[in-house]
Write a protein that holds these residues in place. Sequence first.
Motif, PDB file in Angstrom:
ATOM      1  N   GLN A 273       0.861  -1.195   0.000  1.00  0.00           N
ATOM      2  CA  GLN A 273       0.000   0.000   0.000  1.00  0.00           C
ATOM      3  C   GLN A 273       0.887   1.231   0.000  1.00  0.00           C
ATOM      4  N   PRO A 274       0.362   2.334  -0.540  1.00  0.00           N
ATOM      5  CA  PRO A 274       1.158   3.562  -0.475  1.00  0.00           C
ATOM      6  C   PRO A 274       1.491   3.898   0.982  1.00  0.00           C
ATOM      7  N   GLY A 275       2.707   4.312   1.215  1.00  0.00           N
ATOM      8  CA  GLY A 275       3.084   4.755   2.570  1.00  0.00           C
ATOM      9  C   GLY A 275       3.799   3.720   3.411  1.00  0.00           C
ATOM     10  N   ILE A 276       3.726   2.444   3.020  1.00  0.00           N
ATOM     11  CA  ILE A 276       4.337   1.415   3.885  1.00  0.00           C
ATOM     12  C   ILE A 276       5.865   1.529   3.894  1.00  0.00           C
ATOM     13  N   ALA A 277       6.452   1.656   2.719  1.00  0.00           N
ATOM     14  CA  ALA A 277       7.920   1.771   2.665  1.00  0.00           C
ATOM     15  C   ALA A 277       8.354   3.007   3.454  1.00  0.00           C
ATOM     16  N   GLY A 278       7.610   4.088   3.274  1.00  0.00           N
ATOM     17  CA  GLY A 278       7.927   5.331   4.001  1.00  0.00           C
ATOM     18  C   GLY A 278       7.914   5.081   5.492  1.00  0.00           C
ATOM     19  N   GLU A 279       6.888   4.350   5.952  1.00  0.00           N
ATOM     20  CA  GLU A 279       6.770   4.110   7.389  1.00  0.00           C
ATOM     21  C   GLU A 279       7.914   3.222   7.903  1.00  0.00           C
ATOM     22  N   VAL A 280       8.185   2.150   7.150  1.00  0.00           N
ATOM     23  CA  VAL A 280       9.254   1.235   7.581  1.00  0.00           C
ATOM     24  C   VAL A 280      10.569   2.001   7.731  1.00  0.00           C
ATOM     25  N   PHE A 281      10.910   2.790   6.704  1.00  0.00           N
ATOM     26  CA  PHE A 281      12.242   3.411   6.737  1.00  0.00           C
ATOM     27  C   PHE A 281      12.299   4.648   7.628  1.00  0.00           C
ATOM     28  N   THR A 282      11.143   5.259   7.906  1.00  0.00           N
ATOM     29  CA  THR A 282      11.148   6.345   8.897  1.00  0.00           C
ATOM     30  C   THR A 282      11.511   5.751  10.248  1.00  0.00           C
ATOM     31  N   ARG A 283      10.931   4.585  10.541  1.00  0.00           N
ATOM     32  CA  ARG A 283      11.200   3.970  11.846  1.00  0.00           C
ATOM     33  C   ARG A 283      12.627   3.449  11.937  1.00  0.00           C
ATOM     34  N   VAL A 284      13.127   2.960  10.825  1.00  0.00           N
ATOM     35  CA  VAL A 284      14.534   2.525  10.803  1.00  0.00           C
ATOM     36  C   VAL A 284      15.427   3.731  11.112  1.00  0.00           C
ATOM     37  N   ALA A 285      15.115   4.862  10.466  1.00  0.00           N
ATOM     38  CA  ALA A 285      15.935   6.068  10.652  1.00  0.00           C
ATOM     39  C   ALA A 285      15.825   6.588  12.077  1.00  0.00           C
ATOM     40  N   GLU A 286      14.619   6.479  12.672  1.00  0.00           N
ATOM     41  CA  GLU A 286      14.447   6.958  14.055  1.00  0.00           C
ATOM     42  C   GLU A 286      15.372   6.218  15.010  1.00  0.00           C
ATOM     43  N   ARG A 287      15.691   5.002  14.663  1.00  0.00           N
ATOM     44  CA  ARG A 287      16.615   4.237  15.518  1.00  0.00           C
ATOM     45  C   ARG A 287      18.066   4.399  15.081  1.00  0.00           C
ATOM     46  N   ASN A 288      18.289   5.355  14.171  1.00  0.00           N
ATOM     47  CA  ASN A 288      19.659   5.649  13.717  1.00  0.00           C
ATOM     48  C   ASN A 288      20.344   4.476  13.044  1.00  0.00           C
ATOM     49  N   VAL A 289      19.552   3.574  12.450  1.00  0.00           N
ATOM     50  CA  VAL A 289      20.147   2.435  11.751  1.00  0.00           C
ATOM     51  C   VAL A 289      20.396   2.857  10.300  1.00  0.00           C
ATOM     52  N   ILE A 290      21.643   2.671   9.862  1.00  0.00           N
ATOM     53  CA  ILE A 290      21.974   3.053   8.489  1.00  0.00           C
ATOM     54  C   ILE A 290      21.713   1.860   7.583  1.00  0.00           C
ATOM     55  N   VAL A 291      20.963   2.075   6.512  1.00  0.00           N
ATOM     56  CA  VAL A 291      20.618   0.955   5.624  1.00  0.00           C
ATOM     57  C   VAL A 291      21.198   1.190   4.229  1.00  0.00           C
ATOM     58  N   ASP A 292      21.274   0.103   3.514  1.00  0.00           N
ATOM     59  CA  ASP A 292      21.860   0.117   2.186  1.00  0.00           C
ATOM     60  C   ASP A 292      21.124  -0.908   1.334  1.00  0.00           C
ATOM     61  N   ASP A 293      21.291  -0.848   0.029  1.00  0.00           N
ATOM     62  CA  ASP A 293      20.802  -1.899  -0.881  1.00  0.00           C
ATOM     63  C   ASP A 293      19.348  -2.297  -0.630  1.00  0.00           C
ATOM     64  N   ILE A 294      18.464  -1.320  -0.649  1.00  0.00           N
ATOM     65  CA  ILE A 294      17.044  -1.631  -0.406  1.00  0.00           C
ATOM     66  C   ILE A 294      16.430  -2.263  -1.656  1.00  0.00           C
ATOM     67  N   ILE A 295      15.698  -3.355  -1.447  1.00  0.00           N
ATOM     68  CA  ILE A 295      14.995  -3.979  -2.574  1.00  0.00           C
ATOM     69  C   ILE A 295      13.544  -4.199  -2.179  1.00  0.00           C
ATOM     70  N   GLN A 296      12.617  -3.873  -3.086  1.00  0.00           N
ATOM     71  CA  GLN A 296      11.218  -4.223  -2.854  1.00  0.00           C
ATOM     72  C   GLN A 296      10.735  -5.044  -4.034  1.00  0.00           C
ATOM     73  N   VAL A 297      10.104  -6.172  -3.744  1.00  0.00           N
ATOM     74  CA  VAL A 297       9.534  -7.006  -4.811  1.00  0.00           C
ATOM     75  C   VAL A 297       8.060  -7.194  -4.507  1.00  0.00           C
ATOM     76  N   VAL A 298       7.194  -6.850  -5.485  1.00  0.00           N
ATOM     77  CA  VAL A 298       5.749  -6.983  -5.279  1.00  0.00           C
ATOM     78  C   VAL A 298       5.324  -8.387  -5.708  1.00  0.00           C
ATOM     79  N   HIS A 299       4.500  -9.042  -4.894  1.00  0.00           N
ATOM     80  CA  HIS A 299       4.042 -10.400  -5.222  1.00  0.00           C
ATOM     81  C   HIS A 299       2.969 -10.372  -6.295  1.00  0.00           C
ATOM     82  N   GLU A 300       2.778 -11.507  -6.926  1.00  0.00           N
ATOM     83  CA  GLU A 300       1.699 -11.630  -7.918  1.00  0.00           C
ATOM     84  C   GLU A 300       0.370 -11.346  -7.238  1.00  0.00           C
ATOM     85  N   GLY A 301      -0.486 -10.667  -7.909  1.00  0.00           N
ATOM     86  CA  GLY A 301      -1.751 -10.285  -7.270  1.00  0.00           C
ATOM     87  C   GLY A 301      -1.665  -8.869  -6.714  1.00  0.00           C
TER      88      GLY A 301
END
Length: 407
Positions: A273-301
């Motif tokens: 859904q729109p906004g989910i990636a934003g929410e996940v990575f906002t929370r990751v950033a709030e914990r000061n975790v540095i991330v790299d190599d983000i991949i999103q794959v949408v399932h069939e359907g």
Amino acid sequence: MGLIIQKFGGTSLGDAEKIHRAARRAIRAKLEGNEVVVVVSAMGGSTDTLVDLAYQITDRPNRREMDQLLATGEQVSIALMAMSIHHAGHDAISLTGGQIGLRTDRTFGRARIREITQRGRIISLLKDGSIVIAAGFQGVDAGANITTLGRGGSDTTAVALAASLGADVCEIYTDVDGVYSTDPRIVPEARKLDYIFYDEMLELSSLGAQVMHSRSIELGKNYGVRIHVRSSYTDAKGTDIVKEWSDFDQVIVRGAALKRNLARVELTNVPHQPGIAGEVFTRVAERNVIVDDIIQVVHEGGNTADISFTIEAPEIEAAQALCDEMAVEMPGMTPEIKPHRAKVSVVGVGMRTHTGVASRMFESLHQADVNIENISTSEIVISCVIREADGERALRAVHAAFELEPS
Ligand code: ADP
Ligand code: ASP
Ligand code: MG
């Protein structure tokens, strides 16, 4: 007459004899008619010892106190280096990060430099004939708290001083005689490079080449600092880190690097859904975790997706807490953290104009029986996440595939 910054790493300051040797180098540059600022790291291994001590006291050391502790390593070396120069009959004065006015933000453990306020003081000491010895790695924030710039950060102090003082060259003295096509400790066939472009060095450093702190290269590039990496044991010419030029340079891949101690976070069946990636990575950033190599794959359907990203191993605990929280809020989503990952990368500005680099890299990993778990690319980098146990074999394989050995 010029102004030279000489930075000596911990390995070059391992004992009294090595400190005397570094001091002799600084004195020689002075006697040749230069003004000399020496930047020193903590004596070899002493920062690790301090980190160990902290963890003997608590498994969660306070970040401010950790910086207070780690900064002591460099304070020992500046004083010893100044004493060594005095012993040889020359003038020298040691200054801490605070005393050179190296102001940073308040991100303990990986602070960023804002300015160097005591430039005038340094210049007047140089004019009076002293060799100035500055502590690498440490600074102070606006509230006079001691901060540190991140492991390996003395390189950044040296380049920042070179930029601030308008030095003719920033010499980085270390235990190898320059920048190599990859870590010579892992690949003995690695070749010493006469020069490397800032952008290439920046990527190699960020991707695991310990020889230079990556922020030092950012600064060097922005302020046009001439950086020369060389051996503290010999007089052999080292490696110049320079601005890119286009003529004559035919190299496609300049070097390869291995970054260890990574983990892969996989979130399976996240609502699409729109906004989910934003929410996940906002929370990751709030914990000061540095991330790299983000991949999103949408399932069939199209109702669910998988999101995965790479983190550094020390962040696993924070990432695990976050995963547990999200698993409760997103029923059906399964988080998993896969530790013991590494990343092998090849870097070269020539990739902008040449094709076939990715296929050659993947084929070499295949030949070495290394399974690729994730691939990421940018204009001048190709990286593969792999199992840490395969790391060194993978590095040797890609290094050989691009013929980076001496001919
Ligand atoms: P210092 O104590 O002088 O700061 P470091 O240990 O931080 O030294 O950096 C030097 C080490 O970096 C070398 O001993 C070498 O093993 C490692 N290294 C990793 N990649 C490279 C590379 N591409 N070229 C040279 N050295 C590298
Ligand atoms: N002493 C610090 C470290 O070991 C900084 C440096 O060596 O550059 O990371
Ligand atoms: Mg270093």
